[in-house]
Scaffold this motif. Structure first.
Motif, PDB file in Angstrom:
ATOM      1  N   GLN A  19       7.545   5.363   7.776  1.00  0.00           N
ATOM      2  CA  GLN A  19       6.459   5.993   7.037  1.00  0.00           C
ATOM      3  C   GLN A  19       5.311   5.025   6.781  1.00  0.00           C
ATOM      4  O   GLN A  19       4.144   5.405   6.763  1.00  0.00           O
ATOM      5  CB  GLN A  19       6.986   6.536   5.704  1.00  0.00           C
ATOM      6  CG  GLN A  19       8.023   7.640   5.851  1.00  0.00           C
ATOM      7  CD  GLN A  19       8.732   7.936   4.532  1.00  0.00           C
ATOM      8  OE1 GLN A  19       8.527   7.259   3.525  1.00  0.00           O
ATOM      9  NE2 GLN A  19       9.604   8.955   4.551  1.00  0.00           N
ATOM     10  N   ALA A  20       5.677   3.745   6.555  1.00  0.00           N
ATOM     11  CA  ALA A  20       4.638   2.757   6.228  1.00  0.00           C
ATOM     12  C   ALA A  20       4.063   2.088   7.473  1.00  0.00           C
ATOM     13  O   ALA A  20       3.145   1.281   7.376  1.00  0.00           O
ATOM     14  CB  ALA A  20       5.230   1.689   5.307  1.00  0.00           C
ATOM     15  N   ASP A  48       0.833  -1.208   0.000  1.00  0.00           N
ATOM     16  CA  ASP A  48       0.000   0.000   0.000  1.00  0.00           C
ATOM     17  C   ASP A  48       0.865   1.254   0.000  1.00  0.00           C
ATOM     18  O   ASP A  48       0.617   2.192  -0.768  1.00  0.00           O
ATOM     19  CB  ASP A  48      -0.908  -0.014   1.237  1.00  0.00           C
ATOM     20  CG  ASP A  48      -1.875   1.152   1.223  1.00  0.00           C
ATOM     21  OD1 ASP A  48      -2.677   1.224   0.263  1.00  0.00           O
ATOM     22  OD2 ASP A  48      -1.817   1.995   2.154  1.00  0.00           O
ATOM     23  N   HIS A  49       1.895   1.240   0.810  1.00  0.00           N
ATOM     24  CA  HIS A  49       2.754   2.417   0.905  1.00  0.00           C
ATOM     25  C   HIS A  49       3.498   2.667  -0.402  1.00  0.00           C
ATOM     26  O   HIS A  49       3.545   3.801  -0.884  1.00  0.00           O
ATOM     27  CB  HIS A  49       3.760   2.251   2.049  1.00  0.00           C
ATOM     28  CG  HIS A  49       4.682   3.421   2.186  1.00  0.00           C
ATOM     29  ND1 HIS A  49       4.333   4.573   2.887  1.00  0.00           N
ATOM     30  CD2 HIS A  49       5.935   3.641   1.702  1.00  0.00           C
ATOM     31  CE1 HIS A  49       5.339   5.434   2.827  1.00  0.00           C
ATOM     32  NE2 HIS A  49       6.321   4.897   2.124  1.00  0.00           N
ATOM     33  N   ILE A  50       4.058   1.614  -0.970  1.00  0.00           N
ATOM     34  CA  ILE A  50       4.842   1.802  -2.195  1.00  0.00           C
ATOM     35  C   ILE A  50       3.949   2.186  -3.365  1.00  0.00           C
ATOM     36  O   ILE A  50       4.327   3.002  -4.217  1.00  0.00           O
ATOM     37  CB  ILE A  50       5.660   0.526  -2.503  1.00  0.00           C
ATOM     38  CG1 ILE A  50       6.758   0.350  -1.444  1.00  0.00           C
ATOM     39  CG2 ILE A  50       6.276   0.594  -3.882  1.00  0.00           C
ATOM     40  CD1 ILE A  50       7.579  -0.906  -1.590  1.00  0.00           C
ATOM     41  N   GLN A  51       2.761   1.641  -3.400  1.00  0.00           N
ATOM     42  CA  GLN A  51       1.849   2.005  -4.486  1.00  0.00           C
ATOM     43  C   GLN A  51       1.448   3.476  -4.405  1.00  0.00           C
ATOM     44  O   GLN A  51       1.243   4.124  -5.426  1.00  0.00           O
ATOM     45  CB  GLN A  51       0.606   1.115  -4.435  1.00  0.00           C
ATOM     46  CG  GLN A  51       0.861  -0.301  -4.980  1.00  0.00           C
ATOM     47  CD  GLN A  51      -0.356  -1.194  -4.909  1.00  0.00           C
ATOM     48  OE1 GLN A  51      -1.317  -0.896  -4.186  1.00  0.00           O
ATOM     49  NE2 GLN A  51      -0.315  -2.297  -5.630  1.00  0.00           N
ATOM     50  N   LYS A  52       1.380   3.974  -3.192  1.00  0.00           N
ATOM     51  CA  LYS A  52       0.953   5.368  -3.019  1.00  0.00           C
ATOM     52  C   LYS A  52       2.112   6.343  -3.117  1.00  0.00           C
ATOM     53  O   LYS A  52       1.982   7.436  -3.671  1.00  0.00           O
ATOM     54  CB  LYS A  52       0.261   5.538  -1.659  1.00  0.00           C
ATOM     55  CG  LYS A  52      -1.128   4.920  -1.604  1.00  0.00           C
ATOM     56  CD  LYS A  52      -1.726   5.091  -0.203  1.00  0.00           C
ATOM     57  CE  LYS A  52      -3.113   4.453  -0.137  1.00  0.00           C
ATOM     58  NZ  LYS A  52      -3.658   4.463   1.250  1.00  0.00           N
ATOM     59  N   HIS A  53       3.267   5.962  -2.568  1.00  0.00           N
ATOM     60  CA  HIS A  53       4.360   6.926  -2.459  1.00  0.00           C
ATOM     61  C   HIS A  53       5.660   6.492  -3.116  1.00  0.00           C
ATOM     62  O   HIS A  53       6.626   7.254  -3.131  1.00  0.00           O
ATOM     63  CB  HIS A  53       4.641   7.209  -0.972  1.00  0.00           C
ATOM     64  CG  HIS A  53       3.426   7.587  -0.177  1.00  0.00           C
ATOM     65  ND1 HIS A  53       2.736   6.679   0.617  1.00  0.00           N
ATOM     66  CD2 HIS A  53       2.741   8.756  -0.078  1.00  0.00           C
ATOM     67  CE1 HIS A  53       1.703   7.283   1.199  1.00  0.00           C
ATOM     68  NE2 HIS A  53       1.677   8.551   0.788  1.00  0.00           N
ATOM     69  N   GLY A  54       5.678   5.304  -3.640  1.00  0.00           N
ATOM     70  CA  GLY A  54       6.962   4.780  -4.110  1.00  0.00           C
ATOM     71  C   GLY A  54       7.802   4.408  -2.904  1.00  0.00           C
ATOM     72  O   GLY A  54       7.426   4.673  -1.772  1.00  0.00           O
ATOM     73  N   HIS A  55       8.929   3.771  -3.185  1.00  0.00           N
ATOM     74  CA  HIS A  55       9.699   3.348  -2.000  1.00  0.00           C
ATOM     75  C   HIS A  55      10.587   4.464  -1.460  1.00  0.00           C
ATOM     76  O   HIS A  55      10.924   4.485  -0.285  1.00  0.00           O
ATOM     77  CB  HIS A  55      10.510   2.084  -2.284  1.00  0.00           C
ATOM     78  CG  HIS A  55      11.546   2.216  -3.341  1.00  0.00           C
ATOM     79  ND1 HIS A  55      12.683   2.942  -3.173  1.00  0.00           N
ATOM     80  CD2 HIS A  55      11.604   1.708  -4.596  1.00  0.00           C
ATOM     81  CE1 HIS A  55      13.438   2.851  -4.275  1.00  0.00           C
ATOM     82  NE2 HIS A  55      12.787   2.112  -5.146  1.00  0.00           N
ATOM     83  N   GLY A  56      10.979   5.425  -2.336  1.00  0.00           N
ATOM     84  CA  GLY A  56      11.818   6.515  -1.856  1.00  0.00           C
ATOM     85  C   GLY A  56      13.043   5.996  -1.155  1.00  0.00           C
ATOM     86  O   GLY A  56      13.756   5.154  -1.683  1.00  0.00           O
ATOM     87  N   LEU A 116      11.463   4.307   4.800  1.00  0.00           N
ATOM     88  CA  LEU A 116      10.166   3.711   4.458  1.00  0.00           C
ATOM     89  C   LEU A 116       9.453   3.018   5.618  1.00  0.00           C
ATOM     90  O   LEU A 116       8.246   3.234   5.814  1.00  0.00           O
ATOM     91  CB  LEU A 116      10.346   2.745   3.287  1.00  0.00           C
ATOM     92  CG  LEU A 116       9.081   2.081   2.742  1.00  0.00           C
ATOM     93  CD1 LEU A 116       9.194   1.890   1.245  1.00  0.00           C
ATOM     94  CD2 LEU A 116       8.797   0.746   3.411  1.00  0.00           C
TER      95      LEU A 116
END
Length: 340
Positions: free
Chosen positions: A43-44, A27-35, A40
């Motif tokens: 943040q996730a 969910d986090h990567i789909q919304k924000h990318g992994h950065g 991460l």
DNA sequence: AAACTATTCAACCGCCGAACT
DNA sequence: CAGTTCGGCGGTTGAATAGTT
């Protein structure tokens, strides 16, 4: 330089990922990318280190990952690339779309490496092994070479050492039993092997005088196979195992006596085609022109291991004489399957 | 059915080189 | 320029599973 492992940080979870953790990461990567992978987890909302998140994503959760059995083409690609690149899994993976380096590495270690070993190919050098195991693993090729030379009526004065002879004798017994037990009843093999009194006498291939009558050293046969006498164009020779299988021919062309091209199917395909010997299985490898002074050092890749009853056994690098006992036992415990 | 052994593969570990401070 | 951070890589581990005795 260097640094301490990020997972040393206090309280970070390790081990298998839960579905909830996977969902959070996806969910986090789909919304924000992994950065930044390091940032991460916080943040996730994951109690993992960034490295663990990255690994989980790149090796498992990434949507473009292809999972499941490797195809024959993929296997061939891996083997070929490994012969060129060695254990450069990431480089190999870059040539196999949607496969991860970790998956390829695992597949190599659990399947392909063993397969090569069973064929008598050193998985590191991709050349035929030179230890005594190679005599067994490459037996079909060795015997074929011996027959080939016999066909050409060559005379050689080479000593066959007692160990090699003894091992060949065991192998002869095995193959002879296989050839006389077409009922696929492995339970009959041990007795048959014990009672076999036909050592070297009537075999369709081992009565080869060059091989046993004149004490031709097996390995020497291949070592000398670059002799001019050994070069034949556009001929085929019967495989010595014809006595219990369909004829197998070796395509001899272009001044080369070729060992089999090594191509293997996926595990499923391998099962289907196991122990299947067909003419097409042994082909001249036109893509790997090896040093003709040493035919055994072919750079060819693997095809099928099904022409050996012990194809499912594991052969480690570490060898011992007990191996031969194991071979017999395993051979007798594994059913020989004939071509369908 | 239980104990034991072998196999698989997801995950971790430690190192490296590049980028950053 | 030295130290630190980070991403990536290859090697290895060990839990889960399958197979065998």
């Amino acid at each position: 330089m260097g640094r301490s492992p990020c997972c040393d940080e206090n309280g970070l979870k390790k081990g298998p990922w839960t579905q909830d953790e996977d969902d959070k990461l996806i969910d986090h990567i789909q919304k924000h990318g992994h950065g930044s992978w390091r940032a991460l987890p916080k943040q996730a909302g994951l109690n993992r280190c960034g490295k663990s998140c990255r690994l989980r994503w790149t090796n498992y959760l990434r949507p473009d990952i292809k999972r499941g059995s490797f195809t024959a083409e993929e296997e061939e690609t891996i083997i070929n690339l490994h012969s060129l690149l060695g254990n450069k899994w990431s480089s190999i993976a870059s040539n196999l779309p949607r496969r991860t380096d970790n998956e390829i590495k695992n597949y190599w270690n659990t399947h392909l490496r063993k397969k090569l070993l069973q064929m008598g190919i050193d998985p590191v050098t991709h050349r035929p092994r030179t230890d005594h195991l190679n005599v067994l693993a490459a037996l079909p090729q060795l015997i074929a070479a011996a027959n080939f030379k016999s066909l050409l009526n060559l005379n050689q004065n080479v000593q066959l050492d007692a160990t090699t002879l003894a091992k060949a004798q065991i192998l002869h017994n095995i193959i002879q039993v296989l050839s006389t037990n077409n009922n696929n009843n492995p339970s009959s093999w041990p007795l048959a092997m014990q009672t076999s009194d036909n050592l070297f006498g009537q075999s369709s291939y081992l009565e080869n005088q060059n091989l046993f009558g004149q004490s031709q050293n097996l390995s020497h046969i291949l070592e000398n196979s670059h002799d001019e006498d050994f070069i034949v164009k556009n001929q085929t020779i019967d495989h010595p195992l014809d006595s219990f299988s369909s004829p197998m021919q070796m395509d001899v062309q272009d001044d080369h006596y070729s060992l089999p091209l090594l191509v293997s199917g996926s595990p499923e395909e391998s099962k289907q085609s196991q122990i299947k010997i067909k003419n097409k299985d042994i082909v001249h490898d036109q893509h790997h022109h090896r040093d003709t002074s040493n035919p055994s050092s072919t750079n060819s890749t693997f095809t099928q291991d099904h022409h050996r009853p012990w194809c499912d056994t594991t052969i480690d690098d570490e060898t011992s004489d007990s191996y031969w006992k194991d071979i017999i036992e395993q051979t007798c415990s594994e059913p020989w399957r004939f071509p369908e």
